[in-house]
Design an enzyme around this catalytic site. Structure first.
Site, mmCIF file in Angstrom:
data_model
loop_
_atom_site.group_PDB
_atom_site.id
_atom_site.type_symbol
_atom_site.label_atom_id
_atom_site.label_comp_id
_atom_site.label_asym_id
_atom_site.label_seq_id
_atom_site.Cartn_x
_atom_site.Cartn_y
_atom_site.Cartn_z
ATOM 1 N N GLU A 146 27.701 -1.634 4.767
ATOM 2 C CA GLU A 146 28.964 -0.996 5.095
ATOM 3 C C GLU A 146 30.104 -1.861 4.596
ATOM 4 O OE1 GLU A 146 29.065 -0.617 9.333
ATOM 5 O OE2 GLU A 146 29.416 -2.747 9.678
ATOM 6 N N ASN A 156 33.873 -3.346 5.807
ATOM 7 C CA ASN A 156 34.850 -3.521 6.876
ATOM 8 C C ASN A 156 36.232 -3.656 6.257
ATOM 9 O OD1 ASN A 156 32.355 -5.396 8.472
ATOM 10 N ND2 ASN A 156 33.145 -3.478 9.239
ATOM 11 N N GLY A 169 27.609 -2.964 15.309
ATOM 12 C CA GLY A 169 26.205 -2.793 15.660
ATOM 13 C C GLY A 169 25.956 -1.854 16.819
ATOM 14 N N GLU A 214 18.420 5.197 7.586
ATOM 15 C CA GLU A 214 18.199 4.427 6.374
ATOM 16 C C GLU A 214 16.877 3.675 6.495
ATOM 17 O OE1 GLU A 214 22.625 3.239 4.678
ATOM 18 O OE2 GLU A 214 21.536 1.806 5.926
ATOM 19 N N ARG A 237 30.342 -18.512 17.412
ATOM 20 C CA ARG A 237 31.191 -17.743 18.314
ATOM 21 C C ARG A 237 30.911 -18.194 19.750
ATOM 22 N NH1 ARG A 237 31.516 -11.490 16.113
ATOM 23 N NH2 ARG A 237 31.329 -11.947 13.880
ATOM 24 N N VAL A 242 35.953 -11.447 11.894
ATOM 25 C CA VAL A 242 35.939 -12.523 12.873
ATOM 26 C C VAL A 242 35.592 -13.849 12.189
ATOM 27 C CG1 VAL A 242 34.825 -13.376 14.985
ATOM 28 C CG2 VAL A 242 35.251 -10.927 14.714
ATOM 29 N N ARG A 294 39.153 -4.688 6.996
ATOM 30 C CA ARG A 294 40.002 -5.543 7.837
ATOM 31 C C ARG A 294 39.598 -6.995 7.651
ATOM 32 N NH1 ARG A 294 36.101 -7.011 11.387
ATOM 33 N NH2 ARG A 294 34.596 -5.436 12.066
#
Length: 443
Positions: free
Chosen positions: A289, A291, A165, A200, A336, A296, A293
């Site tokens: 998008e 990611n 972000g 966008e 988190r 989290v 990987r």
């Protein structure tokens, strides 16, 4: 299967990966900075190698030092976790060129998805819905104004590279566009490695929903459900849950199918996430998008599917061609736990004088710290991830309230009071929330 894995990361995620590596009977090698010498992941690894000073550029982001650590330790594979080198195609190539197994997608897939403009164009060609936006980088403000007029306000302005972000901003008119464009340009030069900017169409009352995929060694891509990540501050996630309470089953099925097409379009290997924006009113979605990987928030998917995603990463990197057995059930939520002020969300590092984690049925804590450790200002302030599971969302929410109240942290500032506040907010409790919820709570 390789016999040893170097974990090229720190804190909570390093500890998480080490746990599964050792559970599988493999040797776990940690690397650490001087600032992290006393953290649990260093102690729990089978071997730990000091990289250098606290500054990431001199430790965790020094590719030569990380590769040398792999060489001297005899590591056969490298797991990057998230952040740092996890989406760095150059580092992935260096690992492969050194004769080691890279636990992640191909460098080519990382490159293709790392550039958001290229990614959205590729996804559109693969039949994945994308928002109206620019197909080429926007060179300057004048070009941005022209593009925004064609797209229609409001528009989202963001960097073509980078993640988390950083640099994102919403413009509702030309004056707002000038401000957002300047902000994104600064962030691009500082974090993204590219100065490219894209625009966008901004979706009002959007939900941020992502799909977990696994690309197997035979080219098959499977989807393991979605996660709702709409509780955000400064465009960065704070709370995630699965299944999403804001989408219909019909929309869910369309999103999962689109995520599989996205993975197939880049020959994806391993664990990845296809992020989407959902128009809560229209029950439609567009690609945001990908990611390349582990995320989290991967624990909530693990809790409802029974699949260890780190184990899957290791198996797939070793050539596994069989999809895991999935028995999806129940509801999971992740909070988190950051070392930050719960009102303004500014980092508040410090020594941990008291650290008491909650426990009980349906409670999981993935932590990077323990009592007596110090949260330093050198890295992301994430201290732990408090996850809860219930047979229903209502049960998960009730367990979350108890677990948040039982989690004791004294020393650094922490956002547990915010988590408790969120759990009483009618929009969150009712499941009818969007990415603007936290901003409205703090207005």
């Amino acid at each position: 299967m390789f016999e040893s894995v170097l974990v090229a990361n720190r804190g909570e995620i390093a500890r998480r990966i080490i746990y599964t590596v050792q559970r599988m009977g493999l040797r776990a090698i940690a690397v650490y900075s001087e600032a992290d010498a006393d953290l649990p992941f260093v102690r729990e690894a089978d071997e730990a190698i000091l990289l250098g000073p606290a500054n990431p550029a001199q430790s965790y982001l020094d590719a030569a030092k990380v590769l040398e650590a792999a060489r001297v330790s005899g590591a056969q594979a490298v797991h990057p976790g998230y952040g740092f080198f996890s989406e760095n195609a150059g580092f992935a190539r260096a690992v492969i060129d050194a004769g080691l197994t890279w636990i992640g997608p191909s460098p080519e897939a990382i490159e293709q998805m790392g550039d958001k403009i290229n990614a959205r164009n590729l996804m559109e060609a693969a039949g994945v819905p994308v928002a109206a936006g620019t197909r080429e980088p926007v060179a300057d403000l004048e070009e941005a104004v022209e593009a925004a007029a064609g797209i229609g306000y409001p528009v989202m302005v963001k960097t073509a590279g980078g993640g988390g972000g950083i640099g994102m901003g919403v413009a509702h008119d030309e004056a707002g566009l000038a401000k957002a464009f300047e902000q994104a340009s600064r962030a691009a030069s500082r974090f993204g490695g590219t100065s490219a900017i894209l625009l966008e169409r901004f979706i009002e009352r959007a939900r941020h929903v992502e799909v977990q995929i696994l690309g197997l060694a035979d080219g098959t891509v499977v989807a393991l459900g979605e996660r709702d990540c709409s509780v955000q501050r400064r465009h960065q996630k704070v709370v995630e849950e699965t299944p999403s309470p804001g989408i219909t089953q019909e929309l869910r099925e369309r999103m999962l199918a689109a995520a599989v097409r996205a993975g197939e379009a880049v020959g994806y290997l391993g664990a990845g996430t296809v992020e989407c924006l959902v128009d809560a009113d229209k029950q439609d979605f567009v690609f945001l998008e990908m990611n390349t990987r582990l995320q989290v928030e991967h624990p909530v998917t693990e809790l409802v599917t029974g699949v260890d995603l780190v184990e899957q990463q290791l198996l797939i990197a070793a050539g596994e061609k069989t999809a895991p057995s999935v028995a999806a059930r129940g509801h999971a939520i992740e909070f988190r736990v950051y070392a930050e002020d719960p009102k303004r969300f500014f980092p508040g590092p410090g020594k941990i004088d008291v650290w008491a984690e909650p426990s009980g049925e349906g409670v999981r804590v993935d932590s990077g710290y323990a009592e007596g450790n110090t949260v330093t200002p050198f890295y992301d302030p994430l201290m732990a991830k408090l996850c809860v599971f219930g047979q229903t969302r209502a049960e998960a929410l009730e367990r979350a309230r108890v677990a948040v109240a039982d989690f004791k942290v004294v020393g650094p500032k922490n956002n547990l009071p915010f988590c408790a506040e969120l759990l009483e907010h009618p929009d969150f409790v009712g499941g009818d929330y969007d990415t603007g919820l936290v901003a409205r709570m703090r207005a």
